[in-house]
Motif scaffolding. Structure first.
Motif, PDB file in Angstrom:
ATOM      1  N   GLU A 147       8.959 -10.252   1.101  1.00 62.12           N
ATOM      2  CA  GLU A 147       8.107  -9.118   0.728  1.00 62.12           C
ATOM      3  C   GLU A 147       6.963  -9.015   1.736  1.00 62.12           C
ATOM      4  N   ARG A 148       6.741  -7.821   2.268  1.00 68.93           N
ATOM      5  CA  ARG A 148       5.638  -7.631   3.218  1.00 68.93           C
ATOM      6  C   ARG A 148       4.308  -7.664   2.488  1.00 68.93           C
ATOM      7  N   VAL A 149       3.437  -8.584   2.887  1.00 73.32           N
ATOM      8  CA  VAL A 149       2.170  -8.761   2.167  1.00 73.32           C
ATOM      9  C   VAL A 149       0.947  -8.676   3.068  1.00 73.32           C
ATOM     10  N   THR A 164      -5.203   1.631   8.012  1.00 75.88           N
ATOM     11  CA  THR A 164      -4.927   2.829   8.796  1.00 75.88           C
ATOM     12  C   THR A 164      -3.505   3.291   8.498  1.00 75.88           C
ATOM     13  N   PRO A 165      -3.154   4.543   8.832  1.00 74.14           N
ATOM     14  CA  PRO A 165      -1.764   4.975   8.600  1.00 74.14           C
ATOM     15  C   PRO A 165      -0.740   4.049   9.244  1.00 74.14           C
ATOM     16  N   ARG A 166      -1.025   3.562  10.467  1.00 73.34           N
ATOM     17  CA  ARG A 166      -0.087   2.647  11.133  1.00 73.34           C
ATOM     18  C   ARG A 166       0.033   1.338  10.370  1.00 73.34           C
ATOM     19  N   VAL A 199       2.928  -2.546   6.770  1.00 67.75           N
ATOM     20  CA  VAL A 199       2.901  -3.420   5.593  1.00 67.75           C
ATOM     21  C   VAL A 199       3.710  -2.819   4.448  1.00 67.75           C
ATOM     22  N   GLY A 200       3.984  -1.519   4.512  1.00 60.90           N
ATOM     23  CA  GLY A 200       4.783  -0.878   3.481  1.00 60.90           C
ATOM     24  C   GLY A 200       4.006  -0.548   2.229  1.00 60.90           C
ATOM     25  N   LEU A 248      -5.035  -8.856   7.693  1.00 58.97           N
ATOM     26  CA  LEU A 248      -5.119  -7.805   6.678  1.00 58.97           C
ATOM     27  C   LEU A 248      -4.133  -8.150   5.566  1.00 58.97           C
ATOM     28  N   TYR A 249      -4.642  -8.287   4.340  1.00 57.35           N
ATOM     29  CA  TYR A 249      -3.805  -8.680   3.210  1.00 57.35           C
ATOM     30  C   TYR A 249      -3.797  -7.583   2.145  1.00 57.35           C
ATOM     31  N   ARG A 250      -2.665  -7.416   1.489  1.00 56.19           N
ATOM     32  CA  ARG A 250      -2.565  -6.445   0.402  1.00 56.19           C
ATOM     33  C   ARG A 250      -3.454  -6.866  -0.762  1.00 56.19           C
TER      34      ARG A 250
END
Length: 253
Positions: A148-150, A203-205, A210-211, A239-241
């Motif tokens: 999972e992308r986090v 940011t949008p990128r 990260v999804g 950068l973390y969710r």
């Protein structure tokens, strides 16, 4: 509408003293026991069914669900909306991301976005104790936990410290462990670090990598680490969710 109330809660569980709460919050409070009942990975009933169950409009229900998504209690999957697992707890320490995730029974991973050499800009050169224009590595990787992308991590380190980084380092492994091994023959090791933690919007990128939706709050950590001789070692931007991570530290007198 009755609202579950925990008499031991320090701040009345979010309920104001006058007892009046927005309708969406009352729905959210009634959803929490349902999530506990379904358990991690449990499939949430459809919006239509939930709106009928709680006697509210679809928009009121959606606002409650949005907050639960932002808090990390829910996540989207191919089947619909499911109950999310507990947040990952990452220590604020020199321990690596790999160690922190494995301690919680999850499998860490990384996807390399890029590893390139650049002339070091003045501000970064000052932090790394180098001359402006010195060659610096920039490595960017998406952080994974059980695939999972986090998060998203950017690392900057002078090429002179690790000249063969692009040949010798496996980007899916721990950079902390790699550097520790490289420092050992020099008679040094990781010494200390300065960290700053703040909340930001991606940011949008970054959101695409990260999804996550761009509106999801993120936790941003800036770190400048030094070796045991006090020399700057690496500059890291992580950068973390916000819905998947919390951070812990131990304080002493």
């Amino acid at each position: 509408m009755d609202i579950p109330y925990d008499s031991s809660a320090a701040v009345r569980d979010g309920i104001p003293e006058h007892g009046r709460v927005p309708k969406y919050y009352a729905v959210k409070a009634r959803l929490v026991p349902l999530l506990d009942e379904l358990g991690e990975g449990g499939l949430l009933p459809t919006e239509r069914d939930l709106a009928v169950r709680f006697g509210v409009s679809r928009e009121t229900l959606r606002q409650a669900l949005r907050e639960l998504h932002l808090e990390g209690r829910l996540r989207r999957s191919g089947r619909g909306t499911v109950v999310a697992g507990p947040k990952l707890e990452q220590p604020l320490s020199l321990a690596s991301y790999t160690e922190g995730v494995r301690r919680q029974g999850r499998e860490p991973g990384r996807t390399l976005i890029g590893l390139e050499r650049h002339p070091c800009p003045e501000g970064l050169a000052r932090e790394l104790g180098a001359e402006p224009g010195a060659s610096v590595w920039h490595m960017e990787r998406v952080l994974l936990a059980d695939d999972e992308r986090v998060g998203l991590e950017s690392t900057y380190i002078l090429v002179e410290r690790v000249p063969g980084l692009d040949r010798e380092f496996d980007p899916d492994s721990s950079f902390y462990a790699f550097l520790s091994e490289r420092l050992a023959p020099e008679g040094t090791a990781f010494g200390d670090a300065d960290e700053r933690l703040e909340t930001v919007l991606a940011t949008p990128r970054e959101a695409l990598l990260v999804g996550t939706p761009p509106a999801l709050p993120m936790l941003l950590i800036h770190r400048l680490s030094r070796d045991t001789e006090g020399r700057p070692l690496e500059r890291v931007r992580s950068l973390y969710r916000g819905d998947r991570f919390s951070f812990t530290t131990r304080l002493g007198s």
